[in-house]
Design a protein around this motif. Structure first.
Motif, PDB file in Angstrom:
ATOM      1  N   THR A 338       0.900  -1.426   0.021  1.00 17.93           N
ATOM      2  CA  THR A 338      -0.142  -0.023  -0.142  1.00 17.93           C
ATOM      3  C   THR A 338       0.688   0.997   0.096  1.00 17.93           C
ATOM      4  OG1 THR A 338      -0.212  -0.127   2.353  1.00 17.93           O
ATOM      5  CG2 THR A 338      -1.838  -0.761   0.961  1.00 17.93           C
ATOM      6  N   TYR A 344      -3.821   7.065  -2.133  1.00 14.63           N
ATOM      7  CA  TYR A 344      -4.243   6.139  -0.783  1.00 14.63           C
ATOM      8  C   TYR A 344      -3.605   5.880   0.102  1.00 14.63           C
ATOM      9  CZ  TYR A 344      -6.621   4.410  -5.091  1.00 14.63           C
ATOM     10  OH  TYR A 344      -7.111   4.896  -6.515  1.00 14.63           O
ATOM     11  N   TYR A 349      -2.572   4.393   6.452  1.00 18.92           N
ATOM     12  CA  TYR A 349      -3.878   4.522   7.118  1.00 18.92           C
ATOM     13  C   TYR A 349      -3.778   2.574   6.988  1.00 18.92           C
ATOM     14  CZ  TYR A 349      -4.516   8.410   5.580  1.00 18.92           C
ATOM     15  OH  TYR A 349      -4.763  10.482   4.720  1.00 18.92           O
ATOM     16  N   VAL A 352      -6.550   0.888   5.012  1.00 16.20           N
ATOM     17  CA  VAL A 352      -6.301   0.306   3.659  1.00 16.20           C
ATOM     18  C   VAL A 352      -5.380  -0.891   3.514  1.00 16.20           C
ATOM     19  CG1 VAL A 352      -6.022   1.393   1.409  1.00 16.20           C
ATOM     20  CG2 VAL A 352      -6.394   2.751   3.345  1.00 16.20           C
ATOM     21  N   VAL A 463      -7.953   8.107  -1.128  1.00 19.57           N
ATOM     22  CA  VAL A 463      -8.640   8.096   0.080  1.00 19.57           C
ATOM     23  C   VAL A 463      -7.778   8.382   1.181  1.00 19.57           C
ATOM     24  CG1 VAL A 463      -8.920   6.016   1.884  1.00 19.57           C
ATOM     25  CG2 VAL A 463      -9.098   5.395  -1.046  1.00 19.57           C
ATOM     26  N   LEU A 470     -13.133   5.698   6.466  1.00 20.41           N
ATOM     27  CA  LEU A 470     -11.577   5.975   5.325  1.00 20.41           C
ATOM     28  C   LEU A 470     -12.754   6.576   4.813  1.00 20.41           C
ATOM     29  CD1 LEU A 470     -10.008   2.587   5.618  1.00 20.41           C
ATOM     30  CD2 LEU A 470      -8.717   4.612   5.917  1.00 20.41           C
ATOM     31  N   VAL A 472     -13.712   7.454   1.177  1.00 21.65           N
ATOM     32  CA  VAL A 472     -13.218   7.060  -0.553  1.00 21.65           C
ATOM     33  C   VAL A 472     -14.469   8.218  -1.535  1.00 21.65           C
ATOM     34  CG1 VAL A 472     -13.600   4.957  -1.985  1.00 21.65           C
ATOM     35  CG2 VAL A 472     -12.742   4.629   0.463  1.00 21.65           C
ATOM     36  N   VAL A 491     -10.592  -0.338   3.493  1.00 22.89           N
ATOM     37  CA  VAL A 491     -10.550  -0.194   1.345  1.00 22.89           C
ATOM     38  C   VAL A 491      -9.144  -1.428   1.184  1.00 22.89           C
ATOM     39  CG1 VAL A 491      -9.130   0.973  -0.226  1.00 22.89           C
ATOM     40  CG2 VAL A 491     -10.688   2.198   2.225  1.00 22.89           C
TER      41      VAL A 491
END
Lengths: 666, 181, 271
Positions: A338, A344, A349, A352, A463, A470, A472, A491
């Motif tokens: 990620t 994102y 996060y 995520v 995001v 979160l 989006v 996510v």
């Protein structure tokens, strides 16, 4: 007295469109030594080949020159034709009138003249040619399979079941690969480990398979049928012969917070560890980088508690040398993490996550025992957003290709979530749904029609986190691009499939080709999908490109068949176009003086020393000798040799000079 | 008549380098566009209208509000996987829209502001707030807009009564006349 | 810089003074054309900035600092575009009636501080700026990344690093680079209220005591347009907006007067 036959091919229109083939044949018939000269539309076809065979028999030809396409296309074909007619195949030469002439020039007088020169050149060469016989090289009927995922496991089992010995090496402590990390597989929703572990056990118990885990390829030398590989057996610090797999050591290990690779970073493991409960072999290894003893010289608790005294610290890596006849590369792939995505959150996060991390959450042996929970606070998410094409199909991020499996596994993840959390809401932001396999489309429809997964066509711009949720920001292009904002609890990014760590270094060690994404290259993308351009080295699975399990298993079996095919011959027949050091009568024996510059030059280590002895056994002189099994006919030694004692059969200095002189005389 | 093709995409590519064929309508631009809610056609829709290549759809673009609302904040092209320079497309369409007198009536104020801004520069070389506002009000007849703002700005020393003139005003005027469309 | 964003100018000069950075103004500079020019006339939008750069070259400046984010963006973009196309470069040079080379290095205020003052700032702090701040970069400082090559596109950190150096608690918030409404301040004040309102609300929700900016347009929208924003949000938010140069200036012990703090519409009542 040479009696050479000249056959000029029109190659349909490929050659005849710019070269006057009839004239070329006519001019060549006038050349000294040419007994027969014709032109024909398709020399490589059945009637074309029959023409050649008849001519050889009728005119007692001693040599043949074909003016046609590149020798890379049909040299083999025409040499076989000559052999069938009783002419030594190496008395047949090809003049490339297509790639070297008709395809690169305009129609005209000059082009035809060039074609004539080219054919004349080869006629002069044939006059100097000698008949040659193929070399027979013994084959070591043992295969090496690199990589113990499903592809490697399948290939090993197939080769072993043909009765051949297999060495399977895997760099992780256990075999199984990414498939062992999956919870359920599409389109059947089979439990991944349930279908995989029987195979893993079969590999461990198969009498023809020798399994080395925590092992990597150190070096490889030699060529097809005769590879010499060195395998590095990394020090496990645990003696597998004494270890019973009781697990006491890992339960006592004080280093407990190491991010678990098997759980894709979501769970933790200890420094002495077995990656997962169904691991094969089920014996732990010590991770030197996190072990208190190796880093700080303390602890050794595992050694104290081990009931069978199986812990052995400070053992060096072992280098194992093996001879194998074929290598199958099945090293698999990786997925992006990620932190690759600025929009994102750069990976900051916790909720995520990647598709692979979701697999671990969904898996019964995972960090949450199969319950879908948020990594941040352990709560069950009520709303999940799945983002397809995260990184894939994205030239701006350097990954223009499609990762093939994400549409299917995203549908699967959404379905699994809906099955586990009945009042949960899931959204999938997609661009296209690629479900081309057997039962794949029906699987995706099931997710949409029966499990209530909401599919929104559009990509997610960003995001961000607010108050534990979160946010989006996506769009619905089917509603004209209308912005869609969802407050999600989790996510899941379907991140792109990329080449495995160390792929480039491995490819360079093995001299196999790879593309700009470091995926290994097959010999031909359509017709030779499991071979590489390096003879004797085969490929299967996701190390070539992201792939689903059915295709991976097919490829693995395909590679196994190639290996079995190779091993089914008693000897490997090789072309005799290799270097030879001359020999002559005593007292000289050879013009070679034994300087061995050729040995220094040879990239394939094919030059050996030969002692020439007299009847008493005393050594008179030591000269160079070429190993016919290793020599690739590159000619570097010929260039180096100062006494002109070494030459390439089929491309001798005499033959090459004849071609050059012919060209100059034209 | 529908489906008459325009060759604006060739011109667009020649002048801006943007190839609208590359867009695969993923919608990431519209998803991240802060103005998308107020636009009549969000950015990906605008690109798709141009992809069809018809004169009718080109007209829709030229007459839209979207092109005037776009602020060139570059959020879209920064995230676009195909690196399609939407702000450049917007600039091109804006200029073209004025040239063919197809600008949206809803954008009257925005265009008036731009014109007043440029007039200030033409005459003084700098941004002269009072001149800008006066010109804007004259064009739009929003006579009472922001009337309360002026005294407050003046009190805080943020409103210059007289413009600071560029010395080489001749040069500036020439620049304007040479680039006049 | 003598009008609406007068305090930015004042604070840049005052701060420069305190950090031993000397500024020299480019003689006879002109407005870069901002949003208006590139929206209606491409050639004009390249010519106006090119004139500024040509003047800088002629006056032997190898490096210029552009405090306004919009001007920084326009100047750098123009320089990049003309560097890609010789024909365009010649044509623009003809229009501005000056030779143009494109060799001047263009810095924004953050880059200037990073290059010339980042080490000395931390040492010279006398009055640590002990507040929670939301650093607002706006859209034009970091995009288009390919051309500006400054900081990172999502979640940039340069301003945050400077603010941390003077003792501030920099918040992680969601609208760091989202557009405030820019040039629509006069013609579509409703849109500015919405866009600036959304970002102000997020900053407040995260506990920001001040918003730090480096663009006069953003400042003007967040500060001067505060009544309209508050009306849109339905609540009165009193978080002040400071220029980065003002915040650093305060931390270095400079007088608020010299930094133009009093010129703000929203009172700066930081304890």
């Amino acid at each position: 007295m040479s009696k050479i036959g000249v056959f000029i091919c029109h190659c349909g229109e490929n050659i005849s469109a710019t070269v006057d083939c009839q004239r070329v044949a006519e001019e060549l018939s006038k050349v000294d030594g040419v007994a027969y000269s014709i032109d024909y539309k398709y020399m490589c076809s059945d009637p074309g080949q029959t023409l050649i065979k008849q001519a050889i028999k009728e005119h007692n030809l001693t040599g043949v020159v074909i003016g046609s396409c590149s020798p890379r296309m049909h040299e083999l074909t025409f040499r076989k034709t000559c052999a069938e007619a009783g002419l030594n195949p190496y008395m047949c030469e090809i003049a490339n009138l297509r790639e070297h002439c008709s395809w690169v020039h305009e129609k005209g007088e000059a082009t035809t003249e060039k074609a004539i020169s080219l054919v004349k050149m080869l006629v002069e060469k044939v006059k100097k040619d000698h008949p040659l016989t193929s070399i027979q090289v013994p084959i070591t009927k043992k295969a090496l399979v690199i990589g113990g995922g499903i592809a490697g496991i399948q290939a090993s089992l197939d080769i072993a079941n043909c009765g051949h010995q297999v060495i399977l090496i895997e760099k992780d402590p256990s075999i199984g690969g990414h498939m062992s990390q999956l919870s359920e597989t599409f389109p059947t929703l089979d439990c991944s480990q349930c279908i995989l572990t029987p195979r893993m056990v079969e590999v461990a118990q198969h009498p023809n398979i020798t399994l080395y885990t925590y092992a990597e390829l150190d070096s490889v030398e030699g060529s097809i049928g005769n590879f010499h590989v060195t395998i590095r057996l990394k020090a496990k610090s645990v003696d597998p012969k004494k270890c019973t797999g009781c697990g006491t050591c890992s339960s006592k290990c004080p280093q407990k917070k190491i991010p678990s690779e098997f759980n894709a970073g979501l769970g933790t493991r200890t420094a002495i560890y077995v990656p997962f409960p169904q691991a094969v072999p089920n014996k732990p290894v010590i991770d030197k980088e996190h072990c208190n003893y190796y880093q700080k010289g303390k602890c050794q608790l595992c050694k104290k508690v081990c009931p069978t005294d199986a812990i052995e610290f400070d053992k060096p890596d072992e280098l194992l040398k093996e001879d194998v006849g074929a290598i199958v590369v099945t090293t698999g792939f990786n997925v992006l993490k990620t932190d690759f995505f600025p929009e994102y959150g750069y990976g900051k996060y916790k909720d995520v996550i990647t598709g692979l991390q979701f697999e671990r959450l969904a898996s019964a042996s995972g960090p949450t025992l199969g319950e879908i929970r948020r990594p941040s606070d352990g709560q069950i998410p009520k709303k999940i957003v799945f983002v397809a094409c995260a990184g894939s199909r994205d030239p701006a991020k350097g990954i223009p290709y499609c990762s093939k499996i994400c549409c299917m596994y995203t549908a699967k993840h959404a379905m699994l979530y809906q099955h586990k959390v009945h009042d949960g809401e899931s959204y999938v932001f997609y661009m296209d749904v690629r479900a081309g396999g057997k039962n794949y489309e029906e699987f995706v429809r099931r997710a949409i029609e029966e499990d209530g997964v909401k599919y929104v066509r559009g990509r997610v711009a960003r995001v961000y986190e607010k108050d534990g949720k979160l946010i989006v920001k996506g769009a619905d292009t089917l509603l004209g691009g209308a912005p869609v904002e969802i407050e999600a609890d989790m996510v899941v990014l379907a991140t792109a499939g990329v080449s495995n760590n160390g792929a480039e270094q491995l490819a360079q060690k093995m001299h196999i080709s790879y593309d700009s994404y470091k995926f290994f290259a097959e010999a031909h993308p359509k017709l030779r999908p499991v071979e590489t351009n390096t003879a004797g080295i085969f490929l299967a699975g996701a190390c070539q490109a992201p792939k689903d399990i059915p295709d991976t298993v097919s490829g693995a079996s395909g590679a196994a068949v190639k290996v079995a095919g190779l091993f089914s011959q008693s000897m490997l027949v090789r072309e005799p176009l290799i270097a030879v050091v001359n020999r002559c009568a005593p007292p000289l024996f050879s013009t070679c003086v034994g300087c061995f510059m050729c040995e220094t030059a040879c990239p394939y280590h094919a030059i050996e020393h030969e002692e020439i002895k007299n009847r008493n056994g005393d050594v008179i002189k030591t000269v160079a000798k070429v190993n016919p099994g290793l020599c690739q006919g590159c000619g570097t030694c010929v260039a180096f040799c100062r006494s002109k004692s070494i030459d390439i059969q089929g491309y001798t200095n005499e033959e090459m000079y004849a071609e050059v002189v012919s060209l100059l005389n034209n | 008549m529908k489906n008459i093709s325009s060759n604006v995409t060739d011109e667009l590519q020649a002048q801006t380098g943007v190839k609208v064929e590359r867009c695969y309508q993923c919608g990431k631009c519209s998803a991240g566009c802060v103005l998308a809610e107020d636009m009549d056609y969000p950015p990906n829709y605008i690109i798709h209208l141009l992809q069809t290549g018809t004169k009718e759809n080109l007209d829709t673009v030229l007459k839209s509000k979207s092109i005037w609302l776009c602020l060139n904040c570059e959020n879209c092209v920064g995230r676009c996987p195909m690196e399609i320079d939407i702000p450049k497309v917007m600039d091109f369409m804006r200029e073209r829209s004025l040239k063919e007198n197809k600008q949206s009536k809803a954008a009257k104020d925005i265009i008036a502001f731009h014109r007043s801004f440029l007039d200030c520069i033409k005459f003084t070389g700098h941004l002269y707030e009072i001149g800008l506002i006066v010109g804007f009000k004259a064009r739009t007849m929003h006579l009472w807009q922001d009337v309360k703002l002026a005294p407050k700005m003046f009190a805080k020393g943020k409103l210059k009564l007289f413009p600071e003139m560029v010395k080489d005003s001749h040069n500036i005027k020439n620049i304007f006349s040479k680039t006049k469309k | 810089m003598e009008g609406t964003s007068r305090e930015y100018n004042e604070s840049v000069l005052a701060l420069g003074n305190a950090l031993d950075i000397e500024f020299e103004e480019i003689k006879d500079w002109n407005c870069c054309g901002a949003t208006a020019a590139h929206s209606v006339n491409k050639e004009l939008s390249l010519s106006l900035p090119a004139r500024v750069l040509a003047l800088a070259e002629r006056q032997n400046f190898s490096e210029i600092v552009v405090p306004c984010a919009a001007c920084y963006n326009r100047l750098t973009t123009t320089q990049y575009e003309l560097a890609q196309d010789e024909e365009k470069k010649k044509r623009i040079s003809e229009i501005i009636e000056m030779p143009y080379d494109g060799s001047v290095r263009i810095l924004n205020v953050l880059q200037m501080l990073q290059k010339y003052a980042v080490d000395s700032i931390a040492q010279k702090v006398t009055n640590p700026f002990k507040h929670s701040v939301a650093c607002y970069y706006g859209c034009l400082l970091v995009r288009p990344h390919k051309i500006l090559q400054f900081d990172r596109v999502e979640d940039p950190q340069s301003m945050d690093t400077l603010m941390s150096a003077i003792g501030a608690n920099t918040l992680d918030w969601a609208f760091k680079t989202e557009c405030c409404g820019g040039g629509l301040s006069v013609s579509r004040t409703d849109i500015v209220s919405k866009l600036s309102g959304n970002l102000l609300k997020d900053a407040k929700d995260r506990g920001a005591e001040a918003i730090i900016v480096a663009c006069p347009m953003c400042h003007s929208n967040l500060d001067m347009r505060r009544p309209e924003i508050n009306k849109y949000l339905g609540e009165d938010i009193e978080i002040p907006v400071l220029y980065i140069t003002q915040a650093i200036g305060l931390a270095l012990g400079l007088e608020p007067e010299k930094l133009g703090i009093k010129r703000h519409f929203v009172n700066v009542n930081l304890i």
